[in-house]
Enzyme design. Structure first.
Site, PDB file in Angstrom:
ATOM      1  N   SER A  15      42.966  36.184  30.688  1.00  0.00           N
ATOM      2  CA  SER A  15      43.071  35.162  31.730  1.00  0.00           C
ATOM      3  C   SER A  15      42.666  33.819  31.141  1.00  0.00           C
ATOM      4  O   SER A  15      41.499  33.600  30.804  1.00  0.00           O
ATOM      5  CB  SER A  15      42.149  35.510  32.903  1.00  0.00           C
ATOM      6  N   HIS A  40      47.680  35.803  31.308  1.00  0.00           N
ATOM      7  CA  HIS A  40      47.473  35.750  32.752  1.00  0.00           C
ATOM      8  C   HIS A  40      47.085  34.327  33.131  1.00  0.00           C
ATOM      9  O   HIS A  40      46.143  33.754  32.582  1.00  0.00           O
ATOM     10  CB  HIS A  40      46.364  36.738  33.127  1.00  0.00           C
ATOM     11  N   ASP A  42      46.050  31.797  36.174  1.00  0.00           N
ATOM     12  CA  ASP A  42      45.487  31.751  37.534  1.00  0.00           C
ATOM     13  C   ASP A  42      45.774  30.413  38.181  1.00  0.00           C
ATOM     14  O   ASP A  42      45.201  29.387  37.809  1.00  0.00           O
ATOM     15  CB  ASP A  42      43.983  32.010  37.468  1.00  0.00           C
ATOM     16  N   MET A  44      45.501  28.173  41.419  1.00  0.00           N
ATOM     17  CA  MET A  44      44.689  28.076  42.648  1.00  0.00           C
ATOM     18  C   MET A  44      44.911  26.718  43.295  1.00  0.00           C
ATOM     19  O   MET A  44      45.027  25.704  42.607  1.00  0.00           O
ATOM     20  CB  MET A  44      43.209  28.234  42.317  1.00  0.00           C
ATOM     21  N   HIS A  73      49.545  34.439  38.480  1.00  0.00           N
ATOM     22  CA  HIS A  73      48.837  34.958  39.657  1.00  0.00           C
ATOM     23  C   HIS A  73      48.654  33.781  40.609  1.00  0.00           C
ATOM     24  O   HIS A  73      47.819  32.910  40.368  1.00  0.00           O
ATOM     25  CB  HIS A  73      47.503  35.550  39.163  1.00  0.00           C
ATOM     26  N   MET A  75      47.332  32.098  43.641  1.00  0.00           N
ATOM     27  CA  MET A  75      46.322  32.114  44.710  1.00  0.00           C
ATOM     28  C   MET A  75      46.526  30.845  45.527  1.00  0.00           C
ATOM     29  O   MET A  75      45.706  29.920  45.503  1.00  0.00           O
ATOM     30  CB  MET A  75      44.922  32.188  44.093  1.00  0.00           C
ATOM     31  N   MET A 144      42.548  43.160  43.086  1.00  0.00           N
ATOM     32  CA  MET A 144      41.437  42.293  42.674  1.00  0.00           C
ATOM     33  C   MET A 144      40.148  43.108  42.631  1.00  0.00           C
ATOM     34  O   MET A 144      39.850  43.863  43.562  1.00  0.00           O
ATOM     35  CB  MET A 144      41.253  41.131  43.662  1.00  0.00           C
ATOM     36  N   ASP A 182      42.116  42.929  38.092  1.00  0.00           N
ATOM     37  CA  ASP A 182      41.725  41.561  37.704  1.00  0.00           C
ATOM     38  C   ASP A 182      40.348  41.223  38.278  1.00  0.00           C
ATOM     39  O   ASP A 182      40.165  41.236  39.500  1.00  0.00           O
ATOM     40  CB  ASP A 182      42.790  40.600  38.271  1.00  0.00           C
TER      41      ASP A 182
HETATM   42  C1  DX5 Z   1      39.857  35.189  39.668  1.00  0.00           C
HETATM   43  C2  DX5 Z   1      41.021  35.246  38.726  1.00  0.00           C
HETATM   44  C3  DX5 Z   1      40.792  36.104  37.539  1.00  0.00           C
HETATM   45  C4  DX5 Z   1      39.636  35.663  36.677  1.00  0.00           C
HETATM   46  C5  DX5 Z   1      39.313  36.699  35.661  1.00  0.00           C
HETATM   47  O1  DX5 Z   1      40.230  34.506  40.806  1.00  0.00           O
HETATM   48  O2  DX5 Z   1      42.161  35.763  39.384  1.00  0.00           O
HETATM   49  O3  DX5 Z   1      41.987  36.228  36.769  1.00  0.00           O
HETATM   50  O4  DX5 Z   1      39.888  34.464  36.042  1.00  0.00           O
HETATM   51  O5  DX5 Z   1      38.204  36.269  34.964  1.00  0.00           O
HETATM   52  P1  DX5 Z   1      36.984  37.247  34.682  1.00  0.00           P
HETATM   53  O6  DX5 Z   1      37.528  38.312  33.771  1.00  0.00           O
HETATM   54  O7  DX5 Z   1      35.986  36.368  34.028  1.00  0.00           O
HETATM   55  O8  DX5 Z   1      36.528  37.829  35.992  1.00  0.00           O
HETATM   56 ZN    ZN Z   2      43.936  36.330  38.153  1.00  0.00          ZN
END
Ligand code: DX5
Ligand code: ZN
Length: 231
Positions: A15, A40, A42, A44, A73, A75, A144, A182
């Site tokens: 990630s 990956h 993220d 947001m 991903h 969010m 999650m 994740d």
């Molecule tokens: C959380 C993200 C994850 C996160 C994973 O909202 O979707 O992908 O960054 O990071 P770690 O492995 O540090 O929990």
């Molecule tokens: Zn994620």
């Protein structure tokens, strides 16, 4: 997605949220050298989750420097509005949260029509029935194991039971849909996560914080592979 998993048995997806954004290309090269299978990403929006991270321009920039599949991903509260733009930027897989997708079937079709693998994501306490209903329309299902929003949180171990339940359902219905997990995954829990039925492991702080990226990926993979029979 299934064929990717078949080929590698367990996929490791660093990630990038936990990487050094000022040195993103170097971090990607480390992931490549370490044998990462996916990157990956993220995304947001500060609405669905209390944090704002990266978006379409960063995906486009990453696409120009790597051939690794980009696993986005989302969010965000209105994923439908951005799906085509993410795919045009280079996303290979897009997952959307069931908690915000009022027209999930349509959204999954939209992702596939745009040319990407379509995934759904469930927060740690979202009923698994969403995954049961959607499984036949998905290329992968992401469970999650932390509350989304931030890297570096502690793995919620009750998610292991959810992975087992979902894996049993998929097996029973002969649906070869990979389970991605994740949040809070590192070499200490990867074996349990794979044993429960996951085949795609996302890890942020477990890969980018402390030690080298290459070593951390290798440790994670070694731990994960302990759960699989030797072939
Ligand atoms: C959380 C993200 C994850 C996160 C994973 O909202 O979707 O992908 O960054 O990071 P770690 O492995 O540090 O929990
Ligand atoms: Zn994620």
């Amino acid at each position: 997605m299934e064929s990717l998993v078949q080929q590698h048995r367990v996929l490791i997806a660093p990630s990038l949220l936990s990487s050094n954004f000022a040195r993103l290309e170097e971090e990607v090269r480390r992931c490549e050298r370490g044998g990462a299978d996916l990157l990956h990403i993220d995304v947001m929006d500060g609405h669905f989750v209390p944090n704002i991270t990266i978006g379409i321009p960063v995906v486009r920039a990453l696409r120009q420097i790597t051939d690794l599949p980009l696993d986005c991903h989302l969010m965000i509260t209105n994923p439908d509005r951005y799906i085509e733009a993410f795919v045009a930027a280079g996303a290979n897989a897009i997952s959307v949260h069931v908690e915000v997708s009022a027209h999930l079937h349509r959204t999954l079709q939209q992702i596939r029509a745009a040319g990407a693998f379509a995934g759904i994501v469930l927060n740690p306490l979202t009923p698994l029935s969403y995954a049961f209903e959607a499984a036949e329309h998905c290329d992968y299902i992401l469970l999650m194991s932390v509350n989304p929003g931030f890297g570096g949180q502690k793995f919620i171990s009750s998610v292991l039971r959810r992975i087992e339940q979902l894996a049993a359902f998929l097996e029973q219905h002969q649906l070869p849909v990979p389970i991605e997990v994740d949040g809070g995954i590192d070499a200490t829990n990867a074996e349990a996560v794979v044993r429960a039925g996951a085949s795609i492991l996302v890890s942020g702080s477990g890969i980018f914080r402390g030690g080298t990226v290459e070593q951390n990926i290798a440790r994670l993979r070694d731990a994960a592979l302990k759960a699989l029979p030797v072939v």
